[in-house]
Design an enzyme around this catalytic site. Structure first.
Site, PDB file in Angstrom:
ATOM      1  N   LYS A 150      35.241  37.954  41.498  1.00 30.00           N
ATOM      2  CA  LYS A 150      36.029  37.247  40.883  1.00 30.00           C
ATOM      3  C   LYS A 150      37.165  37.675  41.330  1.00 30.00           C
ATOM      4  O   LYS A 150      37.411  39.373  42.160  1.00 30.00           O
ATOM      5  CB  LYS A 150      36.346  37.247  39.444  1.00 30.00           C
ATOM      6  CG  LYS A 150      36.769  38.856  39.106  1.00 30.00           C
ATOM      7  CD  LYS A 150      38.155  39.002  39.410  1.00 30.00           C
ATOM      8  CE  LYS A 150      38.965  38.360  38.487  1.00 30.00           C
ATOM      9  NZ  LYS A 150      39.963  39.344  38.407  1.00 30.00           N
ATOM     10  N   THR A 161      42.957  42.899  42.434  1.00 26.93           N
ATOM     11  CA  THR A 161      42.066  42.391  41.325  1.00 26.93           C
ATOM     12  C   THR A 161      40.864  41.789  41.695  1.00 26.93           C
ATOM     13  O   THR A 161      41.299  40.110  41.563  1.00 26.93           O
ATOM     14  CB  THR A 161      43.374  41.403  40.725  1.00 26.93           C
ATOM     15  OG1 THR A 161      43.772  42.682  39.993  1.00 26.93           O
ATOM     16  CG2 THR A 161      42.279  41.256  39.091  1.00 26.93           C
TER      17      THR A 161
END
Length: 369
Positions: A150, A161
């Site tokens: 992700k 992230t």
């Protein structure tokens, strides 16, 4: 934990066999509690279970947050019948908020009974601002290598992230797995930047349980490189608000380090990114982004640049190129920029995406959404 109570937000991965493990973790000075725990667990080079939550990153939560991460590992260990030391925890989402442990306890309870071979539900569960789940798989001499990941924003080298978990049934010793993973990441995740922001929660972790036996190191390395690059490009294409992948390749630099820095300068430039979004061949922006690398060796008269395969800069100056055709090509995906500095043999690459109104809309009220 999501606004939509029916949306999944917990994922559990488990190997029935002991697995060697290796990983790369964020270098941000504010690492989340799962990163602190991962430093301990990866040092042993063995894992069997990974548990991941979305929505809250468990960053800047102090000793209580670390205790929450350890409890998550214990809960997952109970579900899968392994030692907590064999469990890795991942968290992604808003920084500075404690995990809702009551909901996490309820969520993890019973997950062991629902384990199955389909990775797509888990890929959906770990999404934050991603628009779609990300899974990449390859065959390696009878073994399988699969990545689940992700990432969409707060993405920059030294990780981002971005949570990526690679699983293989090939037999790979932990030290060799570590070396190959680092090399593959250097050519993929470590050249990926969506918004220049290195996150507090990132990890790229590989588990190899050996169920399919040994494979040649060359074949596995090739597959690992390809899977990591494919996953990195998926993340770039799905950058927050993005509509296309931006791929910048630099050759002719004095060394690979300077080539990589120049490639990243171009890929990170808001003016280049908006040029890609608007399909506007304002090629002077490419020269600007190369030239601002003042600590790198650049001789303007030797620089040549192609955009979507069309020469637009020669000897450091714009050439008479078919603007309408280039504009049409820039409307496609990906946008490819090739820069030849004409100095030596150093090469480097950067991956990014265009910059749109969607990035601002996504991040203007992220914590409130």
């Amino acid at each position: 934990m999501r606004a939509d109570p029916d949306a999944p937000d917990l994922a559990l991965f488990h190997s029935r066999r002991p697995a060697t493990a290796a990983g790369l973790l964020t270098r941000n000075h504010f690492p989340g509690a799962p990163i602190l725990l991962a430093r301990e667990r990866l040092a042993a080079g063995r894992l069997r279970t990974v548990v991941v939550n979305a929505r809250f990153s468990n960053v800047a939560t102090g000793p209580a947050g670390l205790a929450d991460a350890r409890e998550m590992a214990e809960l997952a260990a109970h579900e899968t019948g392994v030692s907590p030391q064999e469990v890795l925890v991942g968290s992604t989402g808003i920084i500075g908020r404690r995990l809702p442990m009551d909901r996490i306890r309820r969520g993890i309870q019973g997950m062991g009974a629902t384990l199955g071979p389909d990775l797509w539900p888990a890929a959906r569960a770990i999404m934050t601002t991603d628009t779609h789940p990300k899974v990449v798989s390859a065959q390696v001499e009878g073994a399988t290598l699969t990545a689940v990941g992700k990432g969409a924003g707060m993405v920059s080298p030294n990780l981002a992230t971005m949570l990526v978990y690679l699983f293989t049934d090939a037999a790979v010793p932990a030290p060799e797995l570590d070396r190959m993973l680092r090399a593959a990441a250097a050519r993929s995740f470590q050249v990926l930047s969506i918004d220049t922001d290195t996150s507090t929660s990132d990890m790229v972790v590989a588990l190899a349980n050996g169920a399919a036996g040994e494979v040649s190191a060359t074949a596995f390395r090739t597959a690992l490189d390809a899977v990591c690059l494919s996953m990195a490009e998926l993340v770039a294409r799905d950058g927050e608000g993005a509509t296309k992948l931006l791929r910048v390749q630099v050759s002719g630099a004095v060394d690979s380090s300077e080539a990589g820095r120049i490639a990243r300068s171009v890929a990170d430039s808001p003016l280049v990114k908006t040029m890609a979004y608007g399909a506007d061949p304002n090629v002077g922006r490419l020269l600007m982004a190369v030239g601002k690398c003042v600590t790198c060796r650049v001789v303007p008269g030797r620089v040549r640049i192609t955009l979507q395969g069309v020469e637009v800069i020669r000897a450091g100056m714009p050439v008479d190129f078919p603007e309408a055709r280039v504009r049409e090509l820039l409307g496609g995906d990906p946008v490819n920029v090739r820069i030849d500095l004409g100095l030596a043999s150093g090469e480097g690459m950067a991956l990014g995406c265009d910059l749109t109104e969607g990035y601002v809309e996504e991040n203007a009220a992220y914590a409130s959404s």
